[in-house]
Structure formats: structure tokens, C-alpha cells
Motif scaffolding. Structure first.
Motif, PDB file in Angstrom:
ATOM      1  N   SER A  92      27.169 -46.966 -12.030  1.00 38.46           N
ATOM      2  CA  SER A  92      27.154 -45.605 -11.488  1.00 38.46           C
ATOM      3  C   SER A  92      28.400 -44.832 -11.908  1.00 38.46           C
ATOM      4  O   SER A  92      28.369 -43.609 -12.012  1.00 38.46           O
ATOM      5  N   VAL A  93      29.471 -45.538 -12.211  1.00 37.03           N
ATOM      6  CA  VAL A  93      30.689 -44.901 -12.728  1.00 37.03           C
ATOM      7  C   VAL A  93      30.572 -44.707 -14.246  1.00 37.03           C
ATOM      8  O   VAL A  93      30.797 -43.613 -14.764  1.00 37.03           O
ATOM      9  N   VAL A  94      30.202 -45.778 -14.948  1.00 40.51           N
ATOM     10  CA  VAL A  94      30.098 -45.720 -16.409  1.00 40.51           C
ATOM     11  C   VAL A  94      29.091 -44.659 -16.848  1.00 40.51           C
ATOM     12  O   VAL A  94      29.315 -43.943 -17.821  1.00 40.51           O
ATOM     13  N   LEU A  95      28.005 -44.526 -16.100  1.00 38.52           N
ATOM     14  CA  LEU A  95      26.927 -43.600 -16.467  1.00 38.52           C
ATOM     15  C   LEU A  95      26.944 -42.308 -15.654  1.00 38.52           C
ATOM     16  O   LEU A  95      26.000 -41.521 -15.720  1.00 38.52           O
ATOM     17  N   LYS A 100      24.644 -37.078 -13.703  1.00 34.22           N
ATOM     18  CA  LYS A 100      24.887 -35.671 -13.328  1.00 34.22           C
ATOM     19  C   LYS A 100      24.029 -34.723 -14.152  1.00 34.22           C
ATOM     20  O   LYS A 100      23.484 -33.753 -13.631  1.00 34.22           O
ATOM     21  N   ARG A 101      23.928 -34.983 -15.452  1.00 31.11           N
ATOM     22  CA  ARG A 101      23.110 -34.127 -16.318  1.00 31.11           C
ATOM     23  C   ARG A 101      21.653 -34.087 -15.875  1.00 31.11           C
ATOM     24  O   ARG A 101      20.973 -33.076 -16.047  1.00 31.11           O
ATOM     25  N   LEU A 102      21.181 -35.192 -15.324  1.00 34.26           N
ATOM     26  CA  LEU A 102      19.797 -35.257 -14.862  1.00 34.26           C
ATOM     27  C   LEU A 102      19.642 -34.786 -13.420  1.00 34.26           C
ATOM     28  O   LEU A 102      18.526 -34.684 -12.923  1.00 34.26           O
ATOM     29  N   GLY A 103      20.764 -34.540 -12.762  1.00 31.20           N
ATOM     30  CA  GLY A 103      20.711 -34.080 -11.382  1.00 31.20           C
ATOM     31  C   GLY A 103      20.221 -35.143 -10.416  1.00 31.20           C
ATOM     32  O   GLY A 103      19.558 -34.843  -9.420  1.00 31.20           O
ATOM     33  N   GLY A 105      20.957 -39.595  -9.086  1.00 33.26           N
ATOM     34  CA  GLY A 105      21.883 -40.715  -9.012  1.00 33.26           C
ATOM     35  C   GLY A 105      21.117 -42.009  -9.207  1.00 33.26           C
ATOM     36  O   GLY A 105      19.901 -41.990  -9.450  1.00 33.26           O
ATOM     37  N   PRO A 106      21.782 -43.125  -9.082  1.00 32.74           N
ATOM     38  CA  PRO A 106      21.119 -44.414  -9.281  1.00 32.74           C
ATOM     39  C   PRO A 106      19.891 -44.616  -8.386  1.00 32.74           C
ATOM     40  O   PRO A 106      18.895 -45.189  -8.823  1.00 32.74           O
ATOM     41  N   GLU A 107      19.952 -44.118  -7.165  1.00 38.11           N
ATOM     42  CA  GLU A 107      18.855 -44.347  -6.220  1.00 38.11           C
ATOM     43  C   GLU A 107      17.616 -43.529  -6.546  1.00 38.11           C
ATOM     44  O   GLU A 107      16.503 -43.912  -6.188  1.00 38.11           O
ATOM     45  N   GLY A 108      17.769 -42.389  -7.189  1.00 41.98           N
ATOM     46  CA  GLY A 108      16.646 -41.492  -7.393  1.00 41.98           C
ATOM     47  C   GLY A 108      16.021 -41.509  -8.773  1.00 41.98           C
ATOM     48  O   GLY A 108      15.020 -40.841  -9.000  1.00 41.98           O
ATOM     49  N   ILE A 109      16.578 -42.258  -9.702  1.00 44.27           N
ATOM     50  CA  ILE A 109      16.091 -42.183 -11.080  1.00 44.27           C
ATOM     51  C   ILE A 109      14.833 -43.034 -11.279  1.00 44.27           C
ATOM     52  O   ILE A 109      14.719 -44.129 -10.743  1.00 44.27           O
ATOM     53  N   LYS A 110      13.901 -42.493 -12.019  1.00 41.06           N
ATOM     54  CA  LYS A 110      12.651 -43.186 -12.354  1.00 41.06           C
ATOM     55  C   LYS A 110      12.888 -44.103 -13.558  1.00 41.06           C
ATOM     56  O   LYS A 110      13.754 -43.836 -14.393  1.00 41.06           O
ATOM     57  N   PRO A 111      12.109 -45.190 -13.685  1.00 41.58           N
ATOM     58  CA  PRO A 111      12.336 -46.149 -14.778  1.00 41.58           C
ATOM     59  C   PRO A 111      12.355 -45.540 -16.174  1.00 41.58           C
ATOM     60  O   PRO A 111      13.255 -45.841 -16.958  1.00 41.58           O
ATOM     61  N   LEU A 112      11.394 -44.686 -16.508  1.00 40.88           N
ATOM     62  CA  LEU A 112      11.374 -44.098 -17.850  1.00 40.88           C
ATOM     63  C   LEU A 112      12.601 -43.218 -18.084  1.00 40.88           C
ATOM     64  O   LEU A 112      13.227 -43.273 -19.144  1.00 40.88           O
ATOM     65  N   ALA A 113      12.957 -42.421 -17.074  1.00 43.70           N
ATOM     66  CA  ALA A 113      14.148 -41.571 -17.196  1.00 43.70           C
ATOM     67  C   ALA A 113      15.402 -42.429 -17.344  1.00 43.70           C
ATOM     68  O   ALA A 113      16.310 -42.094 -18.110  1.00 43.70           O
TER      69      ALA A 113
END
Length: 157
Positions: A92-95, A100-103, A105-113
Motif C-alpha cells: 500500500s506504500v510502494v503502490l 491514488k491515480r485510480l481513486g 485503495g487496497p480494499e476497494g480495487i477489483k482484480p483486473l484493475a
């Protein structure tokens, strides 16, 4: 809902999401992307040991297992029989700039994204003139030097 893959399947061919090759075409790093939350060093170790038991140990200098929260790195030549990662970083720090660009965080991102985010990050690492401060610990593993100027080859998700 995050993906629930438990690891490599028996009798399957080695398949990694991304391979990074140097200018001579040699695989320098193999990358597996898992949009899975709540992973631990023990989970990553078990993943590595499954690969090893199935004869699918990564044939490259480095192996990365990337999740939204953790980045597990193995120097394959130095991987011990117990399979523990050489280095574990806070993804979450490295990425963070990519999230942020995708608006999200780790909890909300979909697998393809997440796969696309990791691909963009890896592409930036291979072309960066100098690593950002969020990559200092990663640089200490030697990975950044090994993949500098490399090319990514992605397998379909």
C-alpha cells in the motif's frame, strides 16, 4: 469480492502474470499478481512451497508475489528450503501513487484493475532513471538494478 485463488494447481504448467526480461531476453523476474487481502508471510511461504513441490519454481533471478497490501520478494538463488520470502514490503506504500491515480485503495480495487495497476508499476520500474523513495527497500534487494531497461511480457488474465 477479492479473488480466492489458493495457489498453483497440480499438473498445471508454470504460469506467471508477468515476466520481466533483460536486453538479452533472459527472464530476470517473474511476477504473480493476487488481488487478495489479508495475506501473511506464512501464506506467501506456503505459495512458494506449492510452486516448488509442483516443480514450478520460478526460473528467474527474482520472484514477486504482489497483493494489494503486501509485496513478497524472493531472490530465487537464495530461497531457502523453508520458502520464506527474502523481503516483505507494504504494497500500500510502494503502490500508493498508483492507488491514488485510480481513486481507490487496497480494499476497494477489483482484480483486473489491480493487475493493470501492477503492470503500470512494473513498467515504470523498468524505465525509471532512479527509483522513488517508496522503492528504496526494494532497491536494496537488487531487483531494480536487475530489471532496469527490461521488457515486460504479460500473460492474459
Amino acid at each position: 469480492m477479492m479473488e480466492s485463488h489458493s495457489g498453483p494447481q497440480p499438473d498445471s504448467q508454470p504460469r506467471f502474470d508477468v515476466a520481466i526480461h533483460d536486453r538479452k531476453g533472459q527472464a530476470k523476474a517473474l511476477v504473480q499478481v493476487k488481488a487478495r487481502l489479508g495475506t501473511t508471510r506464512a501464506w506467501a511461504t506456503k505459495y512458494w512451497l506449492k510452486l516448488d513441490a509442483l516443480g514450478q519454481r520460478p526460473n528467474a533471478d527474482y520472484f514477486l508475489l504482489v497483493t494489494p497490501e503486501k509485496l513478497y520478494v524472493w531472490k530465487t538463488a537464495k530461497a531457502k528450503t523453508e520458502g520464506t520470502p527474502t523481503c516483505v514490503l507494504d504494497a500500500s506504500v510502494v503502490l500508493s501513487s498508483y492507488f491514488k491515480r485510480l481513486g481507490t485503495g487496497p480494499e476497494g480495487i477489483k482484480p483486473l484493475a489491480f493487475n493493470m495497476l501492477v503492470g503500470a508499476w512494473l513498467d515504470d520500474l523498468t524505465t525509471a532513471a532512479s527509483p522513488g523513495t517508496e522503492n528504496e527497500e526494494l532497491a536494496r534487494t537488487g531487483l531494480l538494478r536487475a530489471i532496469a531497461g527490461g521488457t515486460l511480457r504479460e500473460e492474459p488474465v
